[in-house]
Design a protein around this motif. Structure first.
Motif, PDB file in Angstrom:
ATOM      1  N   ASP A  50       0.809  -1.220   0.000  1.00 35.88           N
ATOM      2  CA  ASP A  50       0.000   0.000   0.000  1.00 35.88           C
ATOM      3  C   ASP A  50       0.844   1.272   0.000  1.00 35.88           C
ATOM      4  O   ASP A  50       0.363   2.325   0.388  1.00 35.88           O
ATOM      5  N   GLY A  51       2.102   1.178  -0.441  1.00 35.01           N
ATOM      6  CA  GLY A  51       2.960   2.356  -0.419  1.00 35.01           C
ATOM      7  C   GLY A  51       3.599   2.611  -1.764  1.00 35.01           C
ATOM      8  O   GLY A  51       3.490   1.816  -2.693  1.00 35.01           O
ATOM      9  N   GLY A 140       2.698   6.527   2.221  1.00 34.20           N
ATOM     10  CA  GLY A 140       1.424   5.820   2.194  1.00 34.20           C
ATOM     11  C   GLY A 140       0.446   6.439   3.171  1.00 34.20           C
ATOM     12  O   GLY A 140       0.785   7.339   3.944  1.00 34.20           O
ATOM     13  N   SER A 141      -0.757   5.924   3.175  1.00 38.57           N
ATOM     14  CA  SER A 141      -1.814   6.502   4.004  1.00 38.57           C
ATOM     15  C   SER A 141      -1.851   5.923   5.414  1.00 38.57           C
ATOM     16  O   SER A 141      -2.558   6.452   6.269  1.00 38.57           O
ATOM     17  N   THR A 142      -1.106   4.851   5.673  1.00 35.43           N
ATOM     18  CA  THR A 142      -1.121   4.240   6.997  1.00 35.43           C
ATOM     19  C   THR A 142       0.164   4.562   7.751  1.00 35.43           C
ATOM     20  O   THR A 142       1.191   4.873   7.164  1.00 35.43           O
TER      21      THR A 142
END
Length: 159
Positions: A50-51, A140-142
Motif C-alpha cells: 500500500d505504499g 502511504g496513508s497508513t
C-alpha cells in the motif's frame, strides 16, 4: 554500570543483516561516454503493498561522540535509504529488536545505507553540520513507525 558500544567501520558484510551499504565501490559499468561509473542496483527498495517510493530531504542537527541514546524505531511497511548530501561521516545504530544489544557503525563519509523493512534502528545521527540527507522511503496513508525506549539507554563511545 553504563552500557557502552564501540562503533565499528561500516562494511557491507557487517551491515548485511540490516540492509545494504550504498557506496561507489566494487563492480560498475561505464556510462556517459566513459565519463561516469554506474554502480548499479545497490539496494532492494521495499514499500509494501500500500505504499510508493518517495524522496524527502532531512536536515538533522549534528550529535557528538560519546553519544547517549535510548530510542530505536522501525518502519514495518517499508525500507528506508539515507543518502548523505555532504561527505561527512554519520553514525548508524541498528538492533535485532527491542531489548537486544544494538550495534553502532560509523560511515566513511562516502557511504549511505538502506535499512530493510522492519529493521530496528536509531534516529538519524550526523556527526557534522550540515546534516543533510536525501531519504528514499515509503509514502502511504497508513502509519509506518514503531518506537521503543530502552529504560537504561546506551552510549556510543568515540572511536
Amino acid at each position: 554500570m553504563p552500557r557502552t558500544l564501540a562503533p565499528q567501520p561500516l562494511t557491507a558484510e557487517a551491515f548485511a543483516p540490516y540492509g545494504e551499504v550504498l557506496e561507489a565501490a566494487g563492480d560498475f559499468r561505464l556510462i556517459n561516454d566513459g565519463w561516469c561509473q554506474r554502480h548499479h542496483d545497490r539496494a532492494g527498495l521495499d514499500f509494501g503493498p500500500d505504499g510508493r517510493a518517495g524522496i524527502s530531504v532531512f536536515h538533522a542537527r549534528p550529535r557528538t561522540l560519546p553519544y547517549r541514546f535510548d530510542l530505536i524505531e522501525r518502519h514495518p511497511d517499508g525500507s528506508q535509504a539515507f543518502l548523505p548530501m555532504t561527505q561527512h561521516p554519520f553514525l548508524v545504530i541498528v538492533a535485532d529488536g527491542p531489548g537486544a544489544v544494538p550495534r553502532a557503525f560509523l560511515t566513511s563519509g562516502a557511504q549511505g545505507i538502506n535499512l530493510r523493512r522492519g529493521t530496528w534502528h536509531g534516529v538519524l545521527t550526523p556527526l557534522e553540520a550540515p546534516g543533510l540527507f536525501a531519504v528514499v522511503d515509503r509514502i502511504g496513508s497508513t502509519a509506518n513507525l514503531e518506537e521503543y525506549r530502552d529504560p537504561e539507554g546506551w552510549t556510543v563511545l568515540a572511536p
